[in-house]
Design a protein around this motif. Structure first.
Motif, PDB file in Angstrom:
ATOM      1  N   THR A   8       0.809  -1.207   0.000  1.00  0.00           N
ATOM      2  CA  THR A   8       0.000   0.000   0.000  1.00  0.00           C
ATOM      3  C   THR A   8       0.850   1.267   0.000  1.00  0.00           C
ATOM      4  N   SER A   9       2.158   1.137  -0.159  1.00  0.00           N
ATOM      5  CA  SER A   9       3.045   2.288  -0.214  1.00  0.00           C
ATOM      6  C   SER A   9       3.174   2.750  -1.664  1.00  0.00           C
ATOM      7  N   TRP A  10       2.490   3.828  -1.993  1.00  0.00           N
ATOM      8  CA  TRP A  10       2.472   4.328  -3.370  1.00  0.00           C
ATOM      9  C   TRP A  10       3.559   5.375  -3.552  1.00  0.00           C
ATOM     10  N   ILE A  11       4.320   5.260  -4.624  1.00  0.00           N
ATOM     11  CA  ILE A  11       5.401   6.193  -4.936  1.00  0.00           C
ATOM     12  C   ILE A  11       5.027   6.946  -6.205  1.00  0.00           C
ATOM     13  N   LEU A  12       5.138   8.263  -6.158  1.00  0.00           N
ATOM     14  CA  LEU A  12       4.897   9.071  -7.355  1.00  0.00           C
ATOM     15  C   LEU A  12       5.983   8.748  -8.373  1.00  0.00           C
ATOM     16  N   ALA A  13       5.571   8.288  -9.554  1.00  0.00           N
ATOM     17  CA  ALA A  13       6.524   7.873 -10.581  1.00  0.00           C
ATOM     18  C   ALA A  13       6.725   8.938 -11.651  1.00  0.00           C
ATOM     19  N   CYS A  14       5.626   9.547 -12.104  1.00  0.00           N
ATOM     20  CA  CYS A  14       5.707  10.505 -13.202  1.00  0.00           C
ATOM     21  C   CYS A  14       4.330  11.123 -13.427  1.00  0.00           C
ATOM     22  N   LYS A  15       4.241  11.948 -14.440  1.00  0.00           N
ATOM     23  CA  LYS A  15       2.958  12.498 -14.867  1.00  0.00           C
ATOM     24  C   LYS A  15       2.422  11.652 -16.018  1.00  0.00           C
ATOM     25  N   VAL A  16       1.121  11.664 -16.215  1.00  0.00           N
ATOM     26  CA  VAL A  16       0.489  10.881 -17.288  1.00  0.00           C
ATOM     27  C   VAL A  16       1.127  11.188 -18.640  1.00  0.00           C
ATOM     28  N   GLU A  17       1.391  12.454 -18.914  1.00  0.00           N
ATOM     29  CA  GLU A  17       1.925  12.824 -20.231  1.00  0.00           C
ATOM     30  C   GLU A  17       3.363  12.353 -20.449  1.00  0.00           C
TER      31      GLU A  17
END
Length: 114
Positions: A8-17
């Protein structure tokens, strides 16, 4: 950290674009190369390790994505070994497997569960 916390540890990876429609791109998360795929035709997102276990090349993010029946897959761009984007199983009949990660998209941002 236990397995439940890790899942359940979510990491911001990038933007959709940052990820091409019906394609993939590589991001570095927690010191690991992770391939993220925007499977626009299916309306789904996937993430796997970027390393193809066949020849140990960091290339899966550049592979072609598609489906065999209802199974979404990626083909390594070098030797065409195919892997399930859901389970990571090799669909080419070989004894290889890749790691897969859960993905969620919120507010135009892509998160990967580690």
């Amino acid at each position: 950290m236990n397995n439940t916390e890790t899942l359940t540890s979510w990491i911001l990876a990038c933007k959709v674009e940052d990820i091409p429609e019906n394609g993939g791109a590589c991001v570095l998360l927690e010191g690991e190369q992770v391939a993220i795929y925007n499977f626009k035709k299916r309306g789904e997102w996937y993430a796997t390790q970027n390393l193809c276990p066949h020849k140990q090349q960091m290339a899966l993010s550049r592979g072609m994505i598609g489906s065999t029946g209802d199974e979404p897959k990626v083909a390594c761009p070098f030797h065409k070994k195919t892997f399930s984007l859901k389970s990571g199983a090799c669909l080419s009949g070989d004894d290889y497997e890749i790691k897969t990660y859960a993905v969620k998209v919120e507010d135009n941002q892509v998160f990967v569960a580690f």
